[in-house]
Design a protein around this motif. Structure first.
Motif, PDB file in Angstrom:
ATOM      1  N   VAL A 217       1.176 -29.230   6.537  1.00  0.00           N
ATOM      2  CA  VAL A 217       1.536 -30.171   6.242  1.00  0.00           C
ATOM      3  C   VAL A 217       2.455 -30.609   7.686  1.00  0.00           C
ATOM      4  O   VAL A 217       2.353 -31.837   8.184  1.00  0.00           O
ATOM      5  N   TYR A 218       2.832 -29.774   7.728  1.00  0.00           N
ATOM      6  CA  TYR A 218       4.302 -30.006   8.619  1.00  0.00           C
ATOM      7  C   TYR A 218       3.591 -30.554   9.909  1.00  0.00           C
ATOM      8  O   TYR A 218       3.910 -31.156  10.584  1.00  0.00           O
ATOM      9  N   THR A 219       2.773 -29.419  11.130  1.00  0.00           N
ATOM     10  CA  THR A 219       2.786 -29.071  11.866  1.00  0.00           C
ATOM     11  C   THR A 219       1.168 -29.354  12.307  1.00  0.00           C
ATOM     12  O   THR A 219       0.478 -29.181  13.745  1.00  0.00           O
ATOM     13  N   GLY A 220      -0.050 -29.395  10.924  1.00  0.00           N
ATOM     14  CA  GLY A 220      -1.409 -29.431  10.981  1.00  0.00           C
ATOM     15  C   GLY A 220      -2.020 -27.971  11.789  1.00  0.00           C
ATOM     16  O   GLY A 220      -3.473 -28.002  11.825  1.00  0.00           O
ATOM     17  N   THR A 221      -1.110 -26.627  11.276  1.00  0.00           N
ATOM     18  CA  THR A 221      -0.986 -24.957  11.751  1.00  0.00           C
ATOM     19  C   THR A 221      -0.901 -24.678  11.301  1.00  0.00           C
ATOM     20  O   THR A 221       0.573 -24.377  10.296  1.00  0.00           O
ATOM     21  N   PRO A 222      -1.472 -23.835   9.900  1.00  0.00           N
ATOM     22  CA  PRO A 222      -1.896 -23.110   8.416  1.00  0.00           C
ATOM     23  C   PRO A 222      -0.309 -21.676   8.531  1.00  0.00           C
ATOM     24  O   PRO A 222      -1.213 -21.541   9.631  1.00  0.00           O
ATOM     25  N   ARG A 223       0.155 -21.851   8.323  1.00  0.00           N
ATOM     26  CA  ARG A 223       0.588 -20.730   8.291  1.00  0.00           C
ATOM     27  C   ARG A 223       1.393 -19.056   7.747  1.00  0.00           C
ATOM     28  O   ARG A 223       2.452 -19.425   6.916  1.00  0.00           O
ATOM     29  N   TYR A 224       0.069 -18.980   6.388  1.00  0.00           N
ATOM     30  CA  TYR A 224       0.122 -18.924   4.968  1.00  0.00           C
ATOM     31  C   TYR A 224       0.688 -17.140   5.313  1.00  0.00           C
ATOM     32  O   TYR A 224       1.548 -17.001   4.901  1.00  0.00           O
ATOM     33  N   THR A 225      -0.586 -16.460   6.323  1.00  0.00           N
ATOM     34  CA  THR A 225       0.187 -14.886   7.112  1.00  0.00           C
ATOM     35  C   THR A 225       1.681 -15.039   6.758  1.00  0.00           C
ATOM     36  O   THR A 225       1.918 -14.245   6.225  1.00  0.00           O
ATOM     37  N   ASP A 226       2.326 -15.868   7.697  1.00  0.00           N
ATOM     38  CA  ASP A 226       4.038 -16.112   7.578  1.00  0.00           C
ATOM     39  C   ASP A 226       4.348 -16.042   6.808  1.00  0.00           C
ATOM     40  O   ASP A 226       5.218 -15.836   6.454  1.00  0.00           O
ATOM     41  N   CYS A 227       4.023 -17.228   6.065  1.00  0.00           N
ATOM     42  CA  CYS A 227       4.864 -16.709   4.564  1.00  0.00           C
ATOM     43  C   CYS A 227       4.776 -15.770   3.595  1.00  0.00           C
ATOM     44  O   CYS A 227       5.905 -15.377   2.982  1.00  0.00           O
ATOM     45  N   ILE A 228       3.642 -15.359   3.053  1.00  0.00           N
ATOM     46  CA  ILE A 228       3.242 -13.529   3.230  1.00  0.00           C
ATOM     47  C   ILE A 228       4.010 -12.344   3.362  1.00  0.00           C
ATOM     48  O   ILE A 228       4.612 -12.005   2.357  1.00  0.00           O
ATOM     49  N   SER A 229       4.410 -12.831   4.571  1.00  0.00           N
ATOM     50  CA  SER A 229       4.989 -11.791   5.400  1.00  0.00           C
ATOM     51  C   SER A 229       6.636 -12.218   5.277  1.00  0.00           C
ATOM     52  O   SER A 229       7.219 -11.034   4.193  1.00  0.00           O
ATOM     53  N   VAL A 230       7.012 -13.400   5.110  1.00  0.00           N
ATOM     54  CA  VAL A 230       8.207 -12.979   4.418  1.00  0.00           C
ATOM     55  C   VAL A 230       8.943 -13.095   3.532  1.00  0.00           C
ATOM     56  O   VAL A 230       9.819 -12.972   2.731  1.00  0.00           O
ATOM     57  N   CYS A 231       7.639 -13.483   2.434  1.00  0.00           N
ATOM     58  CA  CYS A 231       8.033 -13.403   0.354  1.00  0.00           C
ATOM     59  C   CYS A 231       7.679 -11.655   0.226  1.00  0.00           C
ATOM     60  O   CYS A 231       9.176 -11.317   0.026  1.00  0.00           O
ATOM     61  N   LYS A 232       7.478 -11.088   0.815  1.00  0.00           N
ATOM     62  CA  LYS A 232       7.046  -9.653   1.048  1.00  0.00           C
ATOM     63  C   LYS A 232       8.799  -9.294   1.530  1.00  0.00           C
ATOM     64  O   LYS A 232       8.938  -8.011   0.717  1.00  0.00           O
ATOM     65  N   GLN A 233       8.785  -9.747   2.496  1.00  0.00           N
ATOM     66  CA  GLN A 233      10.231  -8.890   2.794  1.00  0.00           C
ATOM     67  C   GLN A 233      11.578  -9.183   2.214  1.00  0.00           C
ATOM     68  O   GLN A 233      12.216  -8.772   1.367  1.00  0.00           O
ATOM     69  N   ILE A 234      11.278 -10.825   1.369  1.00  0.00           N
ATOM     70  CA  ILE A 234      12.119 -10.965  -0.166  1.00  0.00           C
ATOM     71  C   ILE A 234      12.571 -10.241  -0.878  1.00  0.00           C
ATOM     72  O   ILE A 234      13.148  -9.603  -1.947  1.00  0.00           O
ATOM     73  N   ILE A 235      10.946  -9.554  -1.492  1.00  0.00           N
ATOM     74  CA  ILE A 235      10.690  -8.945  -3.060  1.00  0.00           C
ATOM     75  C   ILE A 235      11.318  -7.564  -2.358  1.00  0.00           C
ATOM     76  O   ILE A 235      11.735  -7.534  -3.634  1.00  0.00           O
ATOM     77  N   ALA A 236      10.894  -7.099  -0.959  1.00  0.00           N
ATOM     78  CA  ALA A 236      11.255  -5.802  -1.344  1.00  0.00           C
ATOM     79  C   ALA A 236      12.815  -5.357  -0.834  1.00  0.00           C
ATOM     80  O   ALA A 236      13.377  -4.535  -1.055  1.00  0.00           O
ATOM     81  N   SER A 237      13.586  -6.444  -0.394  1.00  0.00           N
ATOM     82  CA  SER A 237      14.795  -6.219  -0.994  1.00  0.00           C
ATOM     83  C   SER A 237      15.267  -6.065  -1.627  1.00  0.00           C
ATOM     84  O   SER A 237      16.414  -6.105  -2.053  1.00  0.00           O
ATOM     85  N   GLY A 238      15.322  -6.322  -3.196  1.00  0.00           N
ATOM     86  CA  GLY A 238      15.652  -6.616  -4.461  1.00  0.00           C
ATOM     87  C   GLY A 238      15.450  -7.653  -5.125  1.00  0.00           C
ATOM     88  O   GLY A 238      15.812  -7.145  -6.755  1.00  0.00           O
ATOM     89  N   TYR A 239      14.702  -8.522  -4.814  1.00  0.00           N
ATOM     90  CA  TYR A 239      14.867  -9.951  -5.501  1.00  0.00           C
ATOM     91  C   TYR A 239      13.636  -9.678  -6.462  1.00  0.00           C
ATOM     92  O   TYR A 239      12.856  -9.161  -5.864  1.00  0.00           O
ATOM     93  N   GLN A 240      13.596 -10.418  -7.997  1.00  0.00           N
ATOM     94  CA  GLN A 240      12.924 -10.065  -8.879  1.00  0.00           C
ATOM     95  C   GLN A 240      13.031 -11.446  -9.623  1.00  0.00           C
ATOM     96  O   GLN A 240      13.620 -12.134  -9.393  1.00  0.00           O
ATOM     97  N   LEU A 241      11.635 -11.512 -10.360  1.00  0.00           N
ATOM     98  CA  LEU A 241      11.784 -12.913 -10.876  1.00  0.00           C
ATOM     99  C   LEU A 241      12.756 -12.553 -12.356  1.00  0.00           C
ATOM    100  O   LEU A 241      12.398 -11.450 -12.514  1.00  0.00           O
ATOM    101  N   ALA A 242      12.797 -13.768 -12.939  1.00  0.00           N
ATOM    102  CA  ALA A 242      13.667 -13.177 -14.089  1.00  0.00           C
ATOM    103  C   ALA A 242      13.174 -13.375 -15.115  1.00  0.00           C
ATOM    104  O   ALA A 242      11.712 -14.077 -15.555  1.00  0.00           O
ATOM    105  N   ASP A 243      12.909 -12.039 -16.940  1.00  0.00           N
ATOM    106  CA  ASP A 243      12.190 -12.572 -17.024  1.00  0.00           C
ATOM    107  C   ASP A 243      11.999 -13.711 -17.759  1.00  0.00           C
ATOM    108  O   ASP A 243      11.215 -12.948 -19.106  1.00  0.00           O
ATOM    109  N   ASN A 244      13.621 -14.522 -18.938  1.00  0.00           N
ATOM    110  CA  ASN A 244      12.881 -15.984 -18.810  1.00  0.00           C
ATOM    111  C   ASN A 244      12.912 -16.575 -18.358  1.00  0.00           C
ATOM    112  O   ASN A 244      13.989 -16.805 -17.687  1.00  0.00           O
TER     113      ASN A 244
END
Length: 170
Positions: free
Chosen positions: A126-153
């Motif tokens: 939307v911002y640039t006309g070029t999708p960057r979903y692979t980059d988004c996935i990569s950053v999200c995997k980095q966040i998850i690997a760093s110890g963050y988790q979803l709340a149970d509730n």
């Protein structure tokens, strides 16, 4: 509300710029000066993300602009995207920010900066006309690997004492 949010973003960016400007030229010894400046830069990047997400382009000023002497330069959504991406990458790689999941509750850390970068990439098409979903996935995997988790509730995330459900929840 639309105007109020616009002016709030502009105010917050201005406050961050002024803090960075003043802290950067401080002559007294401030033990956490580099960390505080990095936190202000991260908060400013978040504000820029809100600006491009809600308004597209936006008047641009940073800590190098003199206050009140000239009008800020208008930058396009694409230009601001590049700026926020560069700023976030620099903060993640070269800053004195707390590491992922570290620091006092409510303080900026690298997890927050990574979240800004992930959201930026998620909406890049939307911002640039070029999708960057692979980059988004990569950053999200980095966040998850760093110890963050979803709340149970999920509803606990919106309670007044959400800091009590665990520091590593997002």
């Amino acid at each position: 509300f639309v105007a109020a949010f616009y002016y709030r973003i502009a105010y917050q960016i201005s406050a961050c710029n002024e803090f960075i400007r003043q802290a950067g030229k401080a002559t007294i010894d401030l033990p956490k000066k580099d960390q505080w400046i990095a936190e202000a830069r991260a908060l400013r990047a978040f504000c820029w993300l809100d600006a491009i997400d809600n308004y597209g382009g936006f008047p641009y000023a940073d800590e190098t602009n003199s206050v009140g002497s000239t009008a800020p330069e208008y930058k396009s959504r694409e230009q601001l995207f590049e700026y926020v991406e560069t700023e976030c990458k620099d903060l993640l790689e070269n800053s004195a920010l707390y590491d992922y999941g570290q620091g006092e509750y409510g303080r900026v850390n690298k997890g927050m900066v990574a979240m800004v970068l992930a959201k930026l990439y998620l909406n890049a098409e939307v911002y640039t006309g070029t999708p960057r979903y692979t980059d988004c996935i990569s950053v999200c995997k980095q966040i998850i690997a760093s110890g963050y988790q979803l709340a149970d509730n999920y509803a606990e995330l919106f309670m007044a004492d959400n800091g009590q459900i665990g520091r590593a929840h997002v």
